[in-house]
Write a protein that holds these residues in place. Structure first.
Motif, PDB file in Angstrom:
ATOM      1  N   UNK A 199      25.455  45.843  45.777  1.00 51.17           N
ATOM      2  CA  UNK A 199      24.217  45.463  45.093  1.00 51.17           C
ATOM      3  C   UNK A 199      24.264  43.969  44.824  1.00 51.17           C
ATOM      4  N   UNK A 200      23.124  43.336  44.621  1.00 53.30           N
ATOM      5  CA  UNK A 200      23.135  41.903  44.295  1.00 53.30           C
ATOM      6  C   UNK A 200      23.919  41.607  43.007  1.00 53.30           C
ATOM      7  N   UNK A 201      23.847  42.511  42.045  1.00 48.15           N
ATOM      8  CA  UNK A 201      24.547  42.296  40.771  1.00 48.15           C
ATOM      9  C   UNK A 201      26.063  42.330  40.973  1.00 48.15           C
ATOM     10  N   UNK A 202      26.536  43.325  41.699  1.00 46.30           N
ATOM     11  CA  UNK A 202      27.973  43.433  41.945  1.00 46.30           C
ATOM     12  C   UNK A 202      28.456  42.324  42.864  1.00 46.30           C
ATOM     13  N   UNK A 203      27.615  41.913  43.775  1.00 49.93           N
ATOM     14  CA  UNK A 203      27.970  40.807  44.672  1.00 49.93           C
ATOM     15  C   UNK A 203      28.186  39.522  43.863  1.00 49.93           C
ATOM     16  N   UNK A 204      27.297  39.268  42.910  1.00 49.92           N
ATOM     17  CA  UNK A 204      27.435  38.091  42.044  1.00 49.92           C
ATOM     18  C   UNK A 204      28.714  38.190  41.215  1.00 49.92           C
ATOM     19  N   UNK A 205      29.014  39.376  40.710  1.00 54.15           N
ATOM     20  CA  UNK A 205      30.229  39.569  39.916  1.00 54.15           C
ATOM     21  C   UNK A 205      31.476  39.354  40.767  1.00 54.15           C
ATOM     22  N   UNK A 206      31.466  39.868  41.999  1.00 54.05           N
ATOM     23  CA  UNK A 206      32.618  39.692  42.881  1.00 54.05           C
ATOM     24  C   UNK A 206      32.837  38.224  43.210  1.00 54.05           C
ATOM     25  N   UNK A 207      31.762  37.495  43.507  1.00 54.66           N
ATOM     26  CA  UNK A 207      31.891  36.057  43.785  1.00 54.66           C
ATOM     27  C   UNK A 207      32.497  35.330  42.589  1.00 54.66           C
ATOM     28  N   UNK A 208      32.017  35.658  41.385  1.00 56.56           N
ATOM     29  CA  UNK A 208      32.547  35.034  40.170  1.00 56.56           C
ATOM     30  C   UNK A 208      34.035  35.360  40.026  1.00 56.56           C
ATOM     31  N   UNK A 209      34.394  36.632  40.248  1.00 54.49           N
ATOM     32  CA  UNK A 209      35.792  37.057  40.109  1.00 54.49           C
ATOM     33  C   UNK A 209      36.687  36.375  41.141  1.00 54.49           C
ATOM     34  N   UNK A 210      36.213  36.265  42.379  1.00 50.42           N
ATOM     35  CA  UNK A 210      36.991  35.584  43.419  1.00 50.42           C
ATOM     36  C   UNK A 210      37.219  34.125  43.031  1.00 50.42           C
ATOM     37  N   UNK A 211      36.161  33.441  42.623  1.00 55.10           N
ATOM     38  CA  UNK A 211      36.290  32.038  42.223  1.00 55.10           C
ATOM     39  C   UNK A 211      37.252  31.876  41.050  1.00 55.10           C
ATOM     40  N   UNK A 212      37.123  32.742  40.044  1.00 54.99           N
ATOM     41  CA  UNK A 212      37.980  32.649  38.861  1.00 54.99           C
ATOM     42  C   UNK A 212      39.439  32.944  39.226  1.00 54.99           C
ATOM     43  N   UNK A 213      39.662  33.951  40.076  1.00 49.16           N
ATOM     44  CA  UNK A 213      41.027  34.273  40.497  1.00 49.16           C
ATOM     45  C   UNK A 213      41.636  33.116  41.286  1.00 49.16           C
ATOM     46  N   UNK A 214      40.849  32.509  42.156  1.00 48.16           N
ATOM     47  CA  UNK A 214      41.349  31.380  42.947  1.00 48.16           C
ATOM     48  C   UNK A 214      41.709  30.199  42.054  1.00 48.16           C
ATOM     49  N   UNK A 215      40.878  29.931  41.067  1.00 45.73           N
ATOM     50  CA  UNK A 215      41.130  28.793  40.173  1.00 45.73           C
ATOM     51  C   UNK A 215      42.300  29.037  39.229  1.00 45.73           C
ATOM     52  N   UNK A 216      42.470  30.272  38.784  1.00 45.01           N
ATOM     53  CA  UNK A 216      43.487  30.574  37.771  1.00 45.01           C
ATOM     54  C   UNK A 216      44.784  31.121  38.348  1.00 45.01           C
ATOM     55  N   UNK A 217      44.783  31.462  39.629  1.00 44.09           N
ATOM     56  CA  UNK A 217      45.968  32.049  40.244  1.00 44.09           C
ATOM     57  C   UNK A 217      46.156  33.513  39.889  1.00 44.09           C
ATOM     58  N   UNK A 218      45.110  34.155  39.411  1.00 41.48           N
ATOM     59  CA  UNK A 218      45.190  35.558  39.012  1.00 41.48           C
ATOM     60  C   UNK A 218      45.131  36.473  40.227  1.00 41.48           C
ATOM     61  N   UNK A 219      45.626  37.664  40.043  1.00 46.81           N
ATOM     62  CA  UNK A 219      45.486  38.735  41.036  1.00 46.81           C
ATOM     63  C   UNK A 219      44.157  39.421  40.764  1.00 46.81           C
ATOM     64  N   UNK A 220      43.432  39.765  41.827  1.00 51.32           N
ATOM     65  CA  UNK A 220      42.141  40.425  41.690  1.00 51.32           C
ATOM     66  C   UNK A 220      42.244  41.862  42.187  1.00 51.32           C
ATOM     67  N   UNK A 221      41.936  42.797  41.300  1.00 47.36           N
ATOM     68  CA  UNK A 221      41.918  44.216  41.629  1.00 47.36           C
ATOM     69  C   UNK A 221      40.448  44.642  41.655  1.00 47.36           C
ATOM     70  N   UNK A 222      39.989  45.145  42.794  1.00 45.53           N
ATOM     71  CA  UNK A 222      38.592  45.536  42.946  1.00 45.53           C
ATOM     72  C   UNK A 222      38.502  47.057  43.023  1.00 45.53           C
ATOM     73  N   UNK A 223      37.670  47.622  42.163  1.00 43.46           N
ATOM     74  CA  UNK A 223      37.367  49.051  42.201  1.00 43.46           C
ATOM     75  C   UNK A 223      36.021  49.169  42.909  1.00 43.46           C
ATOM     76  N   UNK A 224      36.070  49.622  44.153  1.00 44.56           N
ATOM     77  CA  UNK A 224      34.879  49.609  45.015  1.00 44.56           C
ATOM     78  C   UNK A 224      34.290  50.998  45.180  1.00 44.56           C
ATOM     79  N   UNK A 225      33.015  51.092  44.906  1.00 43.93           N
ATOM     80  CA  UNK A 225      32.240  52.301  45.157  1.00 43.93           C
ATOM     81  C   UNK A 225      31.408  52.035  46.395  1.00 43.93           C
ATOM     82  N   UNK A 226      31.496  52.901  47.380  1.00 44.74           N
ATOM     83  CA  UNK A 226      30.765  52.687  48.629  1.00 44.74           C
ATOM     84  C   UNK A 226      29.633  53.686  48.759  1.00 44.74           C
TER      85      UNK A 226
END
Length: 130
Positions: free
Chosen positions: A11-38
């Motif tokens: 969804x557009x909402x989840x896509x925006x959240x994923x982009x934010x999470x990817x950017x934040x993980x890249x900047x902070x060095x965090x591990x990103x765990x994604x719970x994906x519903x298909x």
């Protein structure tokens, strides 16, 4: 290393959240765990496995430590899955997409994001699409 958990569905909402999470993980060095519903991918002729593989490739391409968990079940169970995974990995942050709904719509239909916001054991970032 800190851990971010993100809920994802096509969804557009989840896509925006994923982009934010990817950017934040890249900047902070965090591990990103994604719970994906298909499921939405089937509408455009893509299998669930292809959708999950594309998501894993996207995360690997971003150069961040990641895990993807594929949630199978009714949409009502997505909140439980996100909350369970955030507790299991001792998440420092949960990121979810947020769509605009009326109070009556939330009451009648429920809301995954609302449950996660209320019940998470760590801070939650709710991201709206632009």
């Amino acid at each position: 290393m800190s851990t971010i958990v993100a809920g994802y569905v096509s969804t557009p909402e989840a896509e925006a959240a994923l982009e934010w999470a990817i950017d934040h993980a890249a900047q902070s060095g965090a591990r990103l765990v994604v719970v994906a519903t298909t499921g939405a991918a089937a509408e455009v002729g893509v299998s669930e496995e292809q959708e999950i593989d594309a998501l894993r490739g996207r995360l690997d391409g971003a150069g961040i430590a990641n895990e993807v968990f594929h949630f199978h079940g009714p949409a009502a169970g997505a909140a439980d899955s996100i909350l369970d995974h955030s507790r299991r990995v001792d998440a420092d942050l949960v990121v979810i997409g947020q769509r605009r709904r009326s109070p009556v719509g939330k009451l009648v239909l429920g809301s995954t994001s609302q449950r996660v916001l209320i019940e998470a054991d760590c801070p939650v970032v709710a991201v709206k699409p632009r």
